[in-house]
Design a protein around this motif. Structure first.
Motif, PDB file in Angstrom:
ATOM      1  N   TYR A  16       0.953  -1.199   0.019  1.00 31.65           N
ATOM      2  CA  TYR A  16       0.058  -0.141   0.065  1.00 31.65           C
ATOM      3  C   TYR A  16       0.780   1.191  -0.031  1.00 31.65           C
ATOM      4  O   TYR A  16       1.561   1.792   1.272  1.00 31.65           O
ATOM      5  CB  TYR A  16      -0.853  -0.052   1.211  1.00 31.65           C
ATOM      6  CG  TYR A  16      -2.074   0.720   1.303  1.00 31.65           C
ATOM      7  CD1 TYR A  16      -3.327   0.997   0.468  1.00 31.65           C
ATOM      8  CD2 TYR A  16      -1.540   2.169   1.931  1.00 31.65           C
ATOM      9  CE1 TYR A  16      -4.160   2.045   0.452  1.00 31.65           C
ATOM     10  CE2 TYR A  16      -2.707   3.269   1.770  1.00 31.65           C
ATOM     11  CZ  TYR A  16      -3.929   3.068   1.030  1.00 31.65           C
ATOM     12  OH  TYR A  16      -4.831   4.108   1.258  1.00 31.65           O
ATOM     13  N   ARG A  18      -0.480   4.570  -1.664  1.00 31.90           N
ATOM     14  CA  ARG A  18      -1.439   5.391  -1.918  1.00 31.90           C
ATOM     15  C   ARG A  18      -0.585   6.918  -1.856  1.00 31.90           C
ATOM     16  O   ARG A  18      -0.271   7.277  -0.699  1.00 31.90           O
ATOM     17  CB  ARG A  18      -2.703   5.268  -1.287  1.00 31.90           C
ATOM     18  CG  ARG A  18      -3.628   6.338  -1.810  1.00 31.90           C
ATOM     19  CD  ARG A  18      -5.121   6.151  -1.309  1.00 31.90           C
ATOM     20  NE  ARG A  18      -6.024   7.148  -1.762  1.00 31.90           N
ATOM     21  CZ  ARG A  18      -7.202   6.878  -1.826  1.00 31.90           C
ATOM     22  NH1 ARG A  18      -7.862   5.926  -1.400  1.00 31.90           N
ATOM     23  NH2 ARG A  18      -8.051   7.746  -2.166  1.00 31.90           N
ATOM     24  N   ASN A  36      -0.612  -1.193  -4.633  1.00 32.24           N
ATOM     25  CA  ASN A  36      -1.489   0.018  -4.676  1.00 32.24           C
ATOM     26  C   ASN A  36      -0.846   1.088  -4.661  1.00 32.24           C
ATOM     27  O   ASN A  36      -0.125   1.595  -3.615  1.00 32.24           O
ATOM     28  CB  ASN A  36      -2.448  -0.002  -3.350  1.00 32.24           C
ATOM     29  CG  ASN A  36      -3.314   0.977  -3.264  1.00 32.24           C
ATOM     30  OD1 ASN A  36      -3.439   2.038  -3.996  1.00 32.24           O
ATOM     31  ND2 ASN A  36      -4.654   0.692  -3.002  1.00 32.24           N
ATOM     32  N   LYS A  38      -2.324   4.123  -6.240  1.00 35.23           N
ATOM     33  CA  LYS A  38      -3.537   4.866  -6.204  1.00 35.23           C
ATOM     34  C   LYS A  38      -2.986   6.326  -5.970  1.00 35.23           C
ATOM     35  O   LYS A  38      -2.310   6.654  -4.976  1.00 35.23           O
ATOM     36  CB  LYS A  38      -4.697   4.630  -5.474  1.00 35.23           C
ATOM     37  CG  LYS A  38      -5.793   5.493  -5.818  1.00 35.23           C
ATOM     38  CD  LYS A  38      -7.154   5.078  -5.112  1.00 35.23           C
ATOM     39  CE  LYS A  38      -8.234   5.952  -5.440  1.00 35.23           C
ATOM     40  NZ  LYS A  38      -9.752   5.316  -5.252  1.00 35.23           N
ATOM     41  N   GLN A  39      -3.235   7.283  -6.870  1.00 36.34           N
ATOM     42  CA  GLN A  39      -2.924   8.918  -6.507  1.00 36.34           C
ATOM     43  C   GLN A  39      -1.449   9.121  -6.447  1.00 36.34           C
ATOM     44  O   GLN A  39      -1.192  10.147  -6.060  1.00 36.34           O
ATOM     45  CB  GLN A  39      -3.657   9.438  -5.473  1.00 36.34           C
ATOM     46  CG  GLN A  39      -5.213   9.188  -5.585  1.00 36.34           C
ATOM     47  CD  GLN A  39      -6.071   9.775  -4.569  1.00 36.34           C
ATOM     48  OE1 GLN A  39      -5.604   9.763  -3.566  1.00 36.34           O
ATOM     49  NE2 GLN A  39      -7.186  10.168  -4.779  1.00 36.34           N
ATOM     50  N   ASP A  56      -2.667  -1.130  -8.806  1.00 38.71           N
ATOM     51  CA  ASP A  56      -3.709  -0.152  -8.870  1.00 38.71           C
ATOM     52  C   ASP A  56      -3.019   1.274  -9.070  1.00 38.71           C
ATOM     53  O   ASP A  56      -2.379   1.860  -8.247  1.00 38.71           O
ATOM     54  CB  ASP A  56      -4.430  -0.051  -7.664  1.00 38.71           C
ATOM     55  CG  ASP A  56      -5.511   1.045  -7.690  1.00 38.71           C
ATOM     56  OD1 ASP A  56      -5.843   1.598  -8.685  1.00 38.71           O
ATOM     57  OD2 ASP A  56      -6.342   0.756  -6.689  1.00 38.71           O
ATOM     58  N   PHE A  57      -3.024   2.091 -10.381  1.00 40.20           N
ATOM     59  CA  PHE A  57      -2.396   3.158 -10.496  1.00 40.20           C
ATOM     60  C   PHE A  57      -3.533   4.253 -10.738  1.00 40.20           C
ATOM     61  O   PHE A  57      -3.303   5.253 -11.138  1.00 40.20           O
ATOM     62  CB  PHE A  57      -1.756   3.261 -11.946  1.00 40.20           C
ATOM     63  CG  PHE A  57      -0.531   2.603 -11.949  1.00 40.20           C
ATOM     64  CD1 PHE A  57       0.506   3.148 -11.364  1.00 40.20           C
ATOM     65  CD2 PHE A  57      -0.283   1.175 -12.612  1.00 40.20           C
ATOM     66  CE1 PHE A  57       1.948   2.524 -11.514  1.00 40.20           C
ATOM     67  CE2 PHE A  57       0.862   0.789 -12.549  1.00 40.20           C
ATOM     68  CZ  PHE A  57       1.926   1.482 -12.021  1.00 40.20           C
ATOM     69  N   SER A  58      -4.902   3.923 -10.265  1.00 38.75           N
ATOM     70  CA  SER A  58      -5.757   4.872 -10.350  1.00 38.75           C
ATOM     71  C   SER A  58      -5.809   6.195  -9.848  1.00 38.75           C
ATOM     72  O   SER A  58      -4.870   6.282  -8.984  1.00 38.75           O
ATOM     73  CB  SER A  58      -7.104   4.488  -9.893  1.00 38.75           C
ATOM     74  OG  SER A  58      -7.365   3.840  -8.511  1.00 38.75           O
ATOM     75  N   GLU A  59      -5.957   7.263 -10.658  1.00 42.94           N
ATOM     76  CA  GLU A  59      -5.996   8.562 -10.358  1.00 42.94           C
ATOM     77  C   GLU A  59      -4.217   8.891 -10.271  1.00 42.94           C
ATOM     78  O   GLU A  59      -3.984  10.035  -9.745  1.00 42.94           O
ATOM     79  CB  GLU A  59      -6.711   9.196  -9.345  1.00 42.94           C
ATOM     80  CG  GLU A  59      -8.221   8.745  -9.487  1.00 42.94           C
ATOM     81  CD  GLU A  59      -8.774   8.991  -8.014  1.00 42.94           C
ATOM     82  OE1 GLU A  59      -8.273   9.730  -7.331  1.00 42.94           O
ATOM     83  OE2 GLU A  59      -9.980   8.273  -7.813  1.00 42.94           O
ATOM     84  N   ALA A  60      -3.305   8.175 -10.750  1.00 44.06           N
ATOM     85  CA  ALA A  60      -2.021   8.755 -10.529  1.00 44.06           C
ATOM     86  C   ALA A  60      -1.644   9.404 -11.680  1.00 44.06           C
ATOM     87  O   ALA A  60      -2.046   9.588 -12.832  1.00 44.06           O
ATOM     88  CB  ALA A  60      -1.399   7.197 -10.681  1.00 44.06           C
ATOM     89  N   ASN A  76      -5.055  -1.477 -13.085  1.00 46.95           N
ATOM     90  CA  ASN A  76      -6.203  -0.324 -12.980  1.00 46.95           C
ATOM     91  C   ASN A  76      -5.428   0.823 -13.344  1.00 46.95           C
ATOM     92  O   ASN A  76      -4.722   1.607 -12.497  1.00 46.95           O
ATOM     93  CB  ASN A  76      -6.787  -0.308 -11.785  1.00 46.95           C
ATOM     94  CG  ASN A  76      -7.733   0.676 -11.557  1.00 46.95           C
ATOM     95  OD1 ASN A  76      -8.168   1.164 -12.737  1.00 46.95           O
ATOM     96  ND2 ASN A  76      -8.551   0.658 -10.450  1.00 46.95           N
ATOM     97  N   VAL A  80      -6.093   7.951 -15.034  1.00 50.20           N
ATOM     98  CA  VAL A  80      -4.619   8.331 -15.000  1.00 50.20           C
ATOM     99  C   VAL A  80      -3.989   9.111 -16.092  1.00 50.20           C
ATOM    100  O   VAL A  80      -4.368   9.314 -17.053  1.00 50.20           O
ATOM    101  CB  VAL A  80      -3.682   6.829 -15.061  1.00 50.20           C
ATOM    102  CG1 VAL A  80      -2.296   7.177 -15.278  1.00 50.20           C
ATOM    103  CG2 VAL A  80      -4.164   6.052 -13.934  1.00 50.20           C
TER     104      VAL A  80
END
Length: 157
Positions: A16, A18, A36, A38-39, A56-60, A76, A80
């Motif tokens: 994790y 994030r 993870n 994310k962001q 999980d690369f969401s919103e990165a 994910n 991005v």
């Protein structure tokens, strides 16, 4: 956090991360499956040849990142920023790229088999030789931001 400290924490089981800031980090060939991120800020990072399955690369922010020949299958990448990223030869099979910003990205010879490309922005992207077989393109055409007069899927297999 610097790249070595990040890789050290990953190696002892931490997944994790994030919101981590790793801009311009050298992560060439790193194995980061199921992390993870994310962001995270990975702008300008070298992730070439990295194993990033299921990450999980969401919103990165991956703007200007080198992801050439990276394995991003089932990753994910929704929402991005991939503006100007190098995805040459990247494996993106079954990846979620919903609402990703791929403006001016290099996707030459990338594998997008079965990827989700809904609402992507791809103006100026190089799709030469890109394989989009079975990719989910619903709603994508109205969101590509480019003229279909010059975009071609002729490189598809």
């Amino acid at each position: 956090m610097d790249a070595q400290k990040f890789l050290s924490r990953y190696s002892i089981g931490k997944r994790y991360f994030r919101g981590i800031c790793l801009n311009n980090a050298n992560l060439l060939g790193a194995k980061l499956t199921m992390a993870n991120l994310k962001q995270a800020d990975l702008s300008g990072a070298d992730l070439s040849e990295a194993k990033l399955n299921g990450v999980d690369f969401s919103e990165a922010n991956l703007s200007g990142a080198d992801l050439s020949n990276a394995d991003l299958r089932s990753a994910n990448l929704s929402d991005v920023n991939l503006i100007g990223a190098d995805l040459t030869g990247a494996k993106l099979g079954r990846a979620n790229l919903r609402r990703a910003d791929l403006r001016s990205a290099n996707l030459t010879n990338a594998d997008l088999i079965g990827a989700t490309l809904d609402e992507v922005e791809m103006s100026g992207a190089d799709l030469t030789g890109t394989n989009v077989n079975q990719a989910e393109l619903s709603e994508a055409s109205s969101h590509l931001g480019v003229s279909h007069k010059w975009v071609t899927w002729a490189g598809s297999h």
